[in-house]
Design a protein around this motif. Structure first.
Motif, PDB file in Angstrom:
ATOM      1  N   VAL A  29     -12.919  32.261  11.513  1.00  0.00           N
ATOM      2  CA  VAL A  29     -14.100  31.651  10.966  1.00  0.00           C
ATOM      3  C   VAL A  29     -14.352  32.460   9.819  1.00  0.00           C
ATOM      4  CG1 VAL A  29     -16.437  31.040  11.296  1.00  0.00           C
ATOM      5  CG2 VAL A  29     -14.908  30.826  13.013  1.00  0.00           C
ATOM      6  N   ILE A  30     -14.443  33.777   9.468  1.00  0.00           N
ATOM      7  CA  ILE A  30     -14.668  34.538   8.175  1.00  0.00           C
ATOM      8  C   ILE A  30     -13.613  34.344   7.350  1.00  0.00           C
ATOM      9  CG2 ILE A  30     -14.719  36.603   7.289  1.00  0.00           C
ATOM     10  CD1 ILE A  30     -17.151  35.951   8.974  1.00  0.00           C
ATOM     11  N   THR A  31     -12.399  34.094   7.875  1.00  0.00           N
ATOM     12  CA  THR A  31     -11.212  33.553   6.788  1.00  0.00           C
ATOM     13  C   THR A  31     -11.560  32.145   6.134  1.00  0.00           C
ATOM     14  OG1 THR A  31      -9.629  34.956   7.932  1.00  0.00           O
ATOM     15  CG2 THR A  31      -8.719  33.204   6.572  1.00  0.00           C
ATOM     16  N   GLN A  32     -11.830  31.264   7.139  1.00  0.00           N
ATOM     17  CA  GLN A  32     -12.191  29.988   6.614  1.00  0.00           C
ATOM     18  C   GLN A  32     -13.256  30.134   5.587  1.00  0.00           C
ATOM     19  OE1 GLN A  32     -10.472  27.049   7.331  1.00  0.00           O
ATOM     20  NE2 GLN A  32     -11.605  26.431   5.705  1.00  0.00           N
ATOM     21  N   PHE A  33     -14.468  30.785   6.053  1.00  0.00           N
ATOM     22  CA  PHE A  33     -15.774  30.802   5.339  1.00  0.00           C
ATOM     23  C   PHE A  33     -15.291  31.358   3.623  1.00  0.00           C
ATOM     24  CE2 PHE A  33     -19.266  33.601   3.575  1.00  0.00           C
ATOM     25  CZ  PHE A  33     -20.134  32.475   3.163  1.00  0.00           C
ATOM     26  N   ILE A  34     -14.538  32.415   3.562  1.00  0.00           N
ATOM     27  CA  ILE A  34     -14.010  33.032   2.472  1.00  0.00           C
ATOM     28  C   ILE A  34     -13.320  32.064   1.511  1.00  0.00           C
ATOM     29  CG2 ILE A  34     -12.866  34.860   1.401  1.00  0.00           C
ATOM     30  CD1 ILE A  34     -13.562  36.864   3.606  1.00  0.00           C
ATOM     31  N   ALA A  35     -12.586  31.197   2.264  1.00  0.00           N
ATOM     32  CA  ALA A  35     -11.391  30.198   1.550  1.00  0.00           C
ATOM     33  C   ALA A  35     -12.387  29.337   0.982  1.00  0.00           C
ATOM     34  CB  ALA A  35     -10.520  29.878   2.808  1.00  0.00           C
ATOM     35  N   ASP A  36     -13.460  28.815   1.772  1.00  0.00           N
ATOM     36  CA  ASP A  36     -14.463  27.796   1.322  1.00  0.00           C
ATOM     37  C   ASP A  36     -14.979  28.211   0.163  1.00  0.00           C
ATOM     38  OD1 ASP A  36     -13.179  26.056   3.296  1.00  0.00           O
ATOM     39  OD2 ASP A  36     -15.077  26.171   4.564  1.00  0.00           O
ATOM     40  N   SER A  37     -15.501  29.593   0.425  1.00  0.00           N
ATOM     41  CA  SER A  37     -16.300  30.098  -0.675  1.00  0.00           C
ATOM     42  C   SER A  37     -15.689  30.320  -2.120  1.00  0.00           C
ATOM     43  CB  SER A  37     -16.970  31.288  -0.396  1.00  0.00           C
ATOM     44  OG  SER A  37     -17.586  31.313   0.812  1.00  0.00           O
ATOM     45  N   LEU A  38     -14.438  30.730  -1.914  1.00  0.00           N
ATOM     46  CA  LEU A  38     -13.594  30.856  -3.211  1.00  0.00           C
ATOM     47  C   LEU A  38     -12.594  29.553  -3.686  1.00  0.00           C
ATOM     48  CD1 LEU A  38     -12.061  34.195  -2.397  1.00  0.00           C
ATOM     49  CD2 LEU A  38     -14.262  33.677  -3.820  1.00  0.00           C
ATOM     50  N   TYR A  54     -13.711  41.587   6.887  1.00  0.00           N
ATOM     51  CA  TYR A  54     -14.019  41.496   8.410  1.00  0.00           C
ATOM     52  C   TYR A  54     -14.002  43.077   8.988  1.00  0.00           C
ATOM     53  CZ  TYR A  54     -14.070  40.089  13.088  1.00  0.00           C
ATOM     54  OH  TYR A  54     -14.779  40.210  14.525  1.00  0.00           O
ATOM     55  N   ARG A  55     -13.072  43.555   8.600  1.00  0.00           N
ATOM     56  CA  ARG A  55     -12.820  45.055   9.002  1.00  0.00           C
ATOM     57  C   ARG A  55     -14.404  45.918   8.595  1.00  0.00           C
ATOM     58  NH1 ARG A  55      -7.485  45.747   7.464  1.00  0.00           N
ATOM     59  NH2 ARG A  55      -8.327  46.851   5.636  1.00  0.00           N
ATOM     60  N   HIS A  56     -14.843  45.485   7.606  1.00  0.00           N
ATOM     61  CA  HIS A  56     -16.024  46.095   7.081  1.00  0.00           C
ATOM     62  C   HIS A  56     -17.448  45.446   7.626  1.00  0.00           C
ATOM     63  CE1 HIS A  56     -19.091  48.012   4.373  1.00  0.00           C
ATOM     64  NE2 HIS A  56     -19.342  47.057   4.064  1.00  0.00           N
ATOM     65  N   THR A  57     -17.128  44.056   7.976  1.00  0.00           N
ATOM     66  CA  THR A  57     -18.603  43.505   8.548  1.00  0.00           C
ATOM     67  C   THR A  57     -18.746  43.098   9.901  1.00  0.00           C
ATOM     68  OG1 THR A  57     -17.660  41.211   7.944  1.00  0.00           O
ATOM     69  CG2 THR A  57     -18.629  42.385   6.023  1.00  0.00           C
ATOM     70  N   MET A  58     -17.334  43.108  10.474  1.00  0.00           N
ATOM     71  CA  MET A  58     -17.294  42.755  11.966  1.00  0.00           C
ATOM     72  C   MET A  58     -17.850  41.457  12.025  1.00  0.00           C
ATOM     73  SD  MET A  58     -15.658  45.210  12.911  1.00  0.00           S
ATOM     74  CE  MET A  58     -15.179  44.834  14.666  1.00  0.00           C
ATOM     75  N   GLY A  59     -17.643  40.482  11.180  1.00  0.00           N
ATOM     76  CA  GLY A  59     -18.077  38.928  11.524  1.00  0.00           C
ATOM     77  C   GLY A  59     -19.583  38.884  11.358  1.00  0.00           C
ATOM     78  N   ASN A  60     -20.280  39.762  10.829  1.00  0.00           N
ATOM     79  CA  ASN A  60     -21.740  39.304  10.656  1.00  0.00           C
ATOM     80  C   ASN A  60     -21.848  38.670   9.232  1.00  0.00           C
ATOM     81  OD1 ASN A  60     -24.235  39.661   9.250  1.00  0.00           O
ATOM     82  ND2 ASN A  60     -24.748  41.255  10.976  1.00  0.00           N
ATOM     83  N   ILE A  61     -22.249  37.395   9.322  1.00  0.00           N
ATOM     84  CA  ILE A  61     -21.992  36.484   8.311  1.00  0.00           C
ATOM     85  C   ILE A  61     -22.931  37.151   7.060  1.00  0.00           C
ATOM     86  CG2 ILE A  61     -23.836  34.690   8.808  1.00  0.00           C
ATOM     87  CD1 ILE A  61     -20.686  33.956   6.921  1.00  0.00           C
ATOM     88  N   SER A  62     -24.171  37.551   7.355  1.00  0.00           N
ATOM     89  CA  SER A  62     -25.053  38.017   6.117  1.00  0.00           C
ATOM     90  C   SER A  62     -24.221  39.198   5.535  1.00  0.00           C
ATOM     91  CB  SER A  62     -26.422  38.780   6.717  1.00  0.00           C
ATOM     92  OG  SER A  62     -27.103  39.304   5.826  1.00  0.00           O
ATOM     93  N   HIS A  63     -23.709  40.017   6.229  1.00  0.00           N
ATOM     94  CA  HIS A  63     -22.849  41.135   5.688  1.00  0.00           C
ATOM     95  C   HIS A  63     -21.833  40.614   4.940  1.00  0.00           C
ATOM     96  CE1 HIS A  63     -24.822  44.852   7.843  1.00  0.00           C
ATOM     97  NE2 HIS A  63     -25.359  43.794   8.377  1.00  0.00           N
ATOM     98  N   VAL A  64     -21.302  39.730   5.308  1.00  0.00           N
ATOM     99  CA  VAL A  64     -19.789  38.910   4.687  1.00  0.00           C
ATOM    100  C   VAL A  64     -20.168  38.410   3.439  1.00  0.00           C
ATOM    101  CG1 VAL A  64     -18.372  37.132   4.654  1.00  0.00           C
ATOM    102  CG2 VAL A  64     -18.675  38.426   6.720  1.00  0.00           C
ATOM    103  N   MET A  65     -21.497  37.857   3.300  1.00  0.00           N
ATOM    104  CA  MET A  65     -21.911  37.379   1.873  1.00  0.00           C
ATOM    105  C   MET A  65     -22.262  38.372   1.269  1.00  0.00           C
ATOM    106  SD  MET A  65     -24.126  33.724   2.824  1.00  0.00           S
ATOM    107  CE  MET A  65     -25.237  34.778   3.846  1.00  0.00           C
ATOM    108  N   ARG A  66     -23.101  39.562   1.466  1.00  0.00           N
ATOM    109  CA  ARG A  66     -23.522  40.729   0.646  1.00  0.00           C
ATOM    110  C   ARG A  66     -21.950  41.542   0.315  1.00  0.00           C
ATOM    111  NH1 ARG A  66     -27.125  41.887   3.434  1.00  0.00           N
ATOM    112  NH2 ARG A  66     -26.356  43.310   5.029  1.00  0.00           N
ATOM    113  N   THR A  67     -21.187  41.434   1.079  1.00  0.00           N
ATOM    114  CA  THR A  67     -19.736  42.345   0.837  1.00  0.00           C
ATOM    115  C   THR A  67     -19.193  41.446  -0.356  1.00  0.00           C
ATOM    116  OG1 THR A  67     -19.707  43.239   2.857  1.00  0.00           O
ATOM    117  CG2 THR A  67     -17.638  43.012   1.544  1.00  0.00           C
TER     118      THR A  67
END
Length: 153
Positions: A29-38, A54-67
């Protein structure tokens, strides 16, 4: 029909929400989110970047966006105006232990963002935090003038 929805909502018994369980998202899901975002058509195009995020955020979407925001601010993730596409630096350079790329927490991330702002804006944020009604621009303008900054309001 909107009237039917309103009727059902007003006639149903409303309960107070006390707790919402949020789950971490999967690597897929994180991979799909990043692909969509970019704006990438294929998630496979961002797998290497998504793995690091993902290794940095462990799937926390808030952290993914901030990262992702941090990567952009550090020019590790950038929009290439020649190819009209998002690109990133060599993934081997994106060490998740590297504090210059990834912040430890939200507070650190906000501190970094504020530190990167012009001095005038940093001071204005400080004043706005101290003024009870920040909507009163005249107070902020006067305080900034007293600090040696002139604002056009």
């Amino acid at each position: 029909n909107i009237q039917q929805v309103r009727g059902k909502a007003s006639s149903s018994s409303l309960t107070r929400v006390e707790k919402i369980d949020l789950f971490f998202l999967s690597p897929h899901v994180i991979t799909q989110f990043i692909a969509d975002s970019l704006n990438k058509e294929r998630p496979d195009d961002v797998v290497d970047l998504a793995e690091v995020v993902y290794r940095h955020t462990m799937g926390n979407i808030s952290h993914v966006m901030r990262t992702l925001e941090e990567l952009v601010s550090k020019n590790a993730l950038y929009y290439d105006v020649i190819s009209f596409d998002w690109s990133w630096t060599d993934i081997s350079e994106l060490n998740i232990e590297d504090k210059t790329i990834f912040s430890e927490n939200i507070l650190e991330s906000i501190k970094q963002k504020i530190a990167g702002m012009p001095r005038e804006l940093q001071r204005m944020l400080t004043i706005m935090a101290c003024v009870p009604k920040t909507s009163n621009l005249l107070i902020i303008k006067e305080a900034m003038h007293n600090e040696g900054f002139d604002l056009e309001v």
